[in-house]
Scaffold this motif. Structure first.
Motif, mmCIF file in Angstrom:
data_model
loop_
_atom_site.group_PDB
_atom_site.id
_atom_site.type_symbol
_atom_site.label_atom_id
_atom_site.label_comp_id
_atom_site.label_asym_id
_atom_site.label_seq_id
_atom_site.Cartn_x
_atom_site.Cartn_y
_atom_site.Cartn_z
ATOM 1 N N LYS A 340 0.841 -1.194 0.000
ATOM 2 C CA LYS A 340 0.000 0.000 0.000
ATOM 3 C C LYS A 340 0.875 1.242 0.000
ATOM 4 C CE LYS A 340 -3.911 -2.079 2.450
ATOM 5 N NZ LYS A 340 -4.770 -2.012 3.645
ATOM 6 N N GLN A 341 0.298 2.307 -0.445
ATOM 7 C CA GLN A 341 1.003 3.592 -0.469
ATOM 8 C C GLN A 341 1.518 3.920 0.921
ATOM 9 O OE1 GLN A 341 -1.249 7.374 -0.981
ATOM 10 N NE2 GLN A 341 -0.142 7.479 -2.926
ATOM 11 N N GLY A 342 2.816 4.238 1.003
ATOM 12 C CA GLY A 342 3.413 4.574 2.292
ATOM 13 C C GLY A 342 4.062 3.411 3.000
ATOM 14 N N ASP A 343 3.851 2.164 2.514
ATOM 15 C CA ASP A 343 4.504 1.008 3.124
ATOM 16 C C ASP A 343 6.012 1.069 2.893
ATOM 17 O OD1 ASP A 343 2.111 0.008 3.973
ATOM 18 O OD2 ASP A 343 1.998 -1.625 2.513
ATOM 19 N N VAL A 344 6.780 0.655 3.899
ATOM 20 C CA VAL A 344 8.238 0.593 3.751
ATOM 21 C C VAL A 344 8.588 -0.612 2.884
ATOM 22 C CG1 VAL A 344 10.441 0.286 4.953
ATOM 23 C CG2 VAL A 344 8.659 1.726 5.963
ATOM 24 N N ILE A 345 9.333 -0.368 1.792
ATOM 25 C CA ILE A 345 9.689 -1.444 0.853
ATOM 26 C C ILE A 345 11.193 -1.725 0.853
ATOM 27 C CG2 ILE A 345 7.701 -1.049 -0.642
ATOM 28 C CD1 ILE A 345 9.579 0.529 -2.509
ATOM 29 N N GLY A 346 11.986 -0.880 1.512
ATOM 30 C CA GLY A 346 13.424 -1.082 1.578
ATOM 31 C C GLY A 346 14.087 0.078 2.300
ATOM 32 N N TYR A 347 15.439 0.084 2.243
ATOM 33 C CA TYR A 347 16.190 1.096 2.984
ATOM 34 C C TYR A 347 17.320 1.660 2.122
ATOM 35 C CZ TYR A 347 13.579 -1.045 6.724
ATOM 36 O OH TYR A 347 12.551 -1.526 7.490
ATOM 37 N N VAL A 348 17.569 2.945 2.263
ATOM 38 C CA VAL A 348 18.583 3.632 1.464
ATOM 39 C C VAL A 348 19.946 2.972 1.662
ATOM 40 C CG1 VAL A 348 19.871 5.792 1.194
ATOM 41 C CG2 VAL A 348 17.375 5.837 1.430
ATOM 42 N N GLY A 349 20.652 2.772 0.539
ATOM 43 C CA GLY A 349 21.980 2.172 0.594
ATOM 44 C C GLY A 349 22.882 2.710 -0.487
ATOM 45 N N MET A 350 23.904 1.914 -0.835
ATOM 46 C CA MET A 350 24.874 2.320 -1.864
ATOM 47 C C MET A 350 25.244 1.136 -2.758
ATOM 48 S SD MET A 350 27.484 4.861 0.220
ATOM 49 C CE MET A 350 28.530 5.016 -1.212
ATOM 50 N N THR A 351 24.297 0.216 -2.957
ATOM 51 C CA THR A 351 24.606 -0.938 -3.791
ATOM 52 C C THR A 351 24.546 -0.538 -5.271
ATOM 53 O OG1 THR A 351 22.281 -1.639 -3.731
ATOM 54 C CG2 THR A 351 23.749 -2.584 -2.081
ATOM 55 N N GLY A 352 25.338 -1.237 -6.103
ATOM 56 C CA GLY A 352 25.386 -0.910 -7.528
ATOM 57 C C GLY A 352 26.291 0.274 -7.785
ATOM 58 N N ASN A 353 26.113 0.941 -8.927
ATOM 59 C CA ASN A 353 26.935 2.091 -9.298
ATOM 60 C C ASN A 353 26.379 3.359 -8.663
ATOM 61 O OD1 ASN A 353 28.455 0.377 -10.867
ATOM 62 N ND2 ASN A 353 27.378 0.880 -12.771
ATOM 63 N N THR A 354 27.010 3.804 -7.608
ATOM 64 C CA THR A 354 26.540 5.009 -6.924
ATOM 65 C C THR A 354 27.693 5.653 -6.175
ATOM 66 O OG1 THR A 354 25.086 5.856 -5.184
ATOM 67 C CG2 THR A 354 25.781 3.574 -4.966
ATOM 68 N N GLY A 355 27.716 6.978 -6.156
ATOM 69 C CA GLY A 355 28.778 7.699 -5.471
ATOM 70 C C GLY A 355 28.426 8.100 -4.056
ATOM 71 N N GLY A 356 27.204 7.837 -3.624
ATOM 72 C CA GLY A 356 26.777 8.204 -2.276
ATOM 73 C C GLY A 356 25.428 7.586 -1.961
ATOM 74 N N PRO A 357 25.017 7.591 -0.698
ATOM 75 C CA PRO A 357 23.748 6.966 -0.320
ATOM 76 C C PRO A 357 22.543 7.727 -0.863
ATOM 77 C CG PRO A 357 24.708 8.107 1.562
ATOM 78 C CD PRO A 357 25.725 8.160 0.470
ATOM 79 N N HIS A 358 21.723 7.048 -1.645
ATOM 80 C CA HIS A 358 20.500 7.660 -2.178
ATOM 81 C C HIS A 358 19.615 6.556 -2.755
ATOM 82 C CE1 HIS A 358 22.710 7.182 -5.992
ATOM 83 N NE2 HIS A 358 21.525 7.261 -6.595
ATOM 84 N N VAL A 359 18.386 6.916 -3.090
ATOM 85 C CA VAL A 359 17.503 6.021 -3.835
ATOM 86 C C VAL A 359 17.222 6.683 -5.181
ATOM 87 C CG1 VAL A 359 15.456 6.988 -2.675
ATOM 88 C CG2 VAL A 359 15.278 4.834 -3.922
ATOM 89 N N CYS A 360 17.482 5.945 -6.243
ATOM 90 C CA CYS A 360 17.151 6.423 -7.580
ATOM 91 C C CYS A 360 15.719 5.981 -7.880
ATOM 92 C CB CYS A 360 18.124 5.856 -8.608
ATOM 93 S SG CYS A 360 17.745 6.371 -10.305
ATOM 94 N N TYR A 361 14.838 6.942 -8.004
ATOM 95 C CA TYR A 361 13.410 6.686 -8.196
ATOM 96 C C TYR A 361 13.078 6.791 -9.681
ATOM 97 C CZ TYR A 361 8.330 7.530 -7.700
ATOM 98 O OH TYR A 361 6.962 7.485 -7.797
ATOM 99 N N ARG A 362 12.627 5.678 -10.248
ATOM 100 C CA ARG A 362 12.303 5.654 -11.677
ATOM 101 C C ARG A 362 10.799 5.424 -11.860
ATOM 102 N NH1 ARG A 362 17.358 3.353 -15.176
ATOM 103 N NH2 ARG A 362 18.953 4.556 -14.083
ATOM 104 N N PHE A 363 10.267 6.067 -12.873
ATOM 105 C CA PHE A 363 8.810 6.124 -13.052
ATOM 106 C C PHE A 363 8.454 5.761 -14.499
ATOM 107 C CE2 PHE A 363 4.623 8.006 -13.264
ATOM 108 C CZ PHE A 363 4.125 7.913 -11.966
ATOM 109 N N TRP A 364 7.631 4.741 -14.660
ATOM 110 C CA TRP A 364 7.203 4.282 -15.981
ATOM 111 C C TRP A 364 5.747 4.664 -16.262
ATOM 112 C CZ3 TRP A 364 11.226 1.737 -13.791
ATOM 113 C CH2 TRP A 364 12.230 1.236 -14.637
ATOM 114 N N LYS A 365 5.498 5.123 -17.465
ATOM 115 C CA LYS A 365 4.144 5.385 -17.941
ATOM 116 C C LYS A 365 3.991 4.702 -19.301
ATOM 117 C CE LYS A 365 0.840 9.138 -18.888
ATOM 118 N NZ LYS A 365 0.655 10.606 -18.922
#
Length: 422
Positions: A340-365
């Motif tokens: 549901k909207q607002g449910d916790v689905i994971g936690y910010v990290g640095m896995t993969g190609n990343t220079g700092g802790p963040h979440v890359c949010y991608r949106f498909w239409k």
């Protein structure tokens, strides 16, 4: 003889003038009322209170209190639909009511989920019972007034309010207010409930009944109201009956983040020779371990790790929209799970190609990645026209309270009836 008679008459006369001594008053002491806890007369038992230690199980605890394993297995079987005894957790308090004879054998096991809720397993007789127990609570309405000096979290802390209430208010305004853009001097007022056990022990927060944020000179109201009695879900609406919740949240993190990189199809990266490498996501920088939330209801179609994406979750919301959340430290959901909207689905990290802790949010239409910050996203289902007159009557005293720091002197009986339902 005559003198003797006169003397006797005098004695009798004198005796009749003396007051009779009062009879002693016997004060009967009332027997003290028996102490009742969890529905049991505590004086009838030896009360043992403890906390589950690491490595302890339900069986180990009862065995230590003289219950044989065949009986323990029977209790577990009878209770399984009410309480799974395998899921007792270290750190949770429990109470055992044991017999007062020399055996001190456990007869009742009470597992405390929190300050209010418990599970009671009664096996003192041949019939074993398992039931949920809820302590009676007193609900008190409170009002909090605050001014933004640094940020919303700091302002709530300065009022002595706990993070649970801060998160609750953040959830209410997640679709209409950017907490990162609050300005010094912005004001807010929250009407909320506090729960108490035995009138004095704080037991958490209840519902937020109404609130208002004054941001950039504009009042942003929120009123809790049950508009759909069939679904029986309360929503928050503004003073014009417009729902605050949208179909999609603005960000996959509640607050305390910054947008470190936006959707940009012409982005050039020095690391790759300053050539164009499109960025088809929006990066929300936050501390490692910060919860990542689903921006809308949907089904998890991927929860895995792959290449430069690192650990990620992808959610399909409907045939039009999907979202993806990359570079997680770890995921909190599995493939096929409905969230549901607002449910916790994971936690910010640095896995993969990343220079700092963040979440890359991608949106498909319709299967194509787009910029969610530029999309005109669908709004939530509006309130039905026939419900609006009831809503406007309902919010009259609530809005008056927010505007004037007091409730109206008199409220129509009809309004009180509507308030009671909500």
């Amino acid at each position: 003889m005559k003198k003797t008679l006169i003397f006797l008459a005098f004695i009798i006369s004198f005796s009749s003038c003396k007051k009779e001594a009062p009879k002693p008053v016997i004060v009967k002491k009332e027997a003290p009322k028996p102490e009742i806890r969890f529905g049991y007369k505590i004086d009838d038992y030896k009360v043992i209170q403890d906390t589950i230690k690491s490595g302890e199980s339900f069986g180990i605890i009862l065995d230590r209190h003289h219950v044989m394993y065949p009986k323990i297995n029977e209790i577990a079987t009878v209770a399984k639909d009410t309480f799974d005894v395998r899921r007792v957790r270290a750190g949770k308090p429990y109470t055992i009511l044991a017999s007062k004879d020399s055996t001190e054998k456990a007869q009742v096991f009470i597992y405390k989920h929190d300050k209010i809720n418990a599970t009671i397993l009664d096996f003192k007789d041949s019939t074993i019972t398992a039931k949920h127990y809820k302590k009676p609570i007193k609900i008190v309405e409170k009002v909090a007034n605050g001014i933004i000096n640094a940020n919303f979290t700091f302002s709530m802390d300065s009022l002595g309010l706990r993070p649970n209430l801060t998160y609750q208010v953040a959830d209410i305004y997640a679709w209409t207010l950017d907490f990162l853009r609050l300005q010094k001097g912005d004001k807010f007022k929250i009407v909320y409930e506090e729960k108490f056990i035995d009138d004095t022990t704080f037991a958490g927060y209840g519902k937020v009944k109404s609130a208002v944020f004054n941001h950039n000179g504009k009042d942003l109201y929120a009123f809790r109201f049950l508009a759909d009695s069939i679904l029986n879900i309360h929503e928050y609406y503004d003073e014009n009956a417009k729902m605050l919740r949208s179909q999609f949240l603005k960000a996959p993190i509640k607050f305390q983040y910054r947008i470190s990189s936006r959707y940009n199809l012409r982005r050039r990266i020095a690391y790759y020779g300053n050539r164009v490498k499109p960025h088809r996501g929006t990066d929300f920088a936050a501390k490692i371990g910060t919860p990542i939330i689903a921006t809308a209801n949907g089904t998890v179609v991927e929860s895995t790790r792959r290449g430069g994406n690192g650990k990620f979750v992808k959610i399909k919301h409907n045939n039009t929209y999907s979202t993806q959340y990359l570079h997680m430290r770890n995921q909190a959901v599995k493939k096929g799970q409905y969230v549901k909207q607002g449910d916790v689905i994971g936690y910010v990290g640095m896995t993969g190609n990343t220079g700092g802790p963040h979440v890359c949010y991608r949106f498909w239409k319709y299967g194509k990645q787009v910029d969610p910050l530029k999309e005109k996203l669908p709004a939530a289902k509006p309130m039905k026209k026939e419900i609006k007159p009831t809503f406007f009557k309902f919010i009259q005293p609530l809005k008056y309270q927010l505007d004037y720091d007091r409730v109206p002197v008199e409220e129509p009986a009809e309004v009180n009836e509507i308030i009671a339902k909500n």
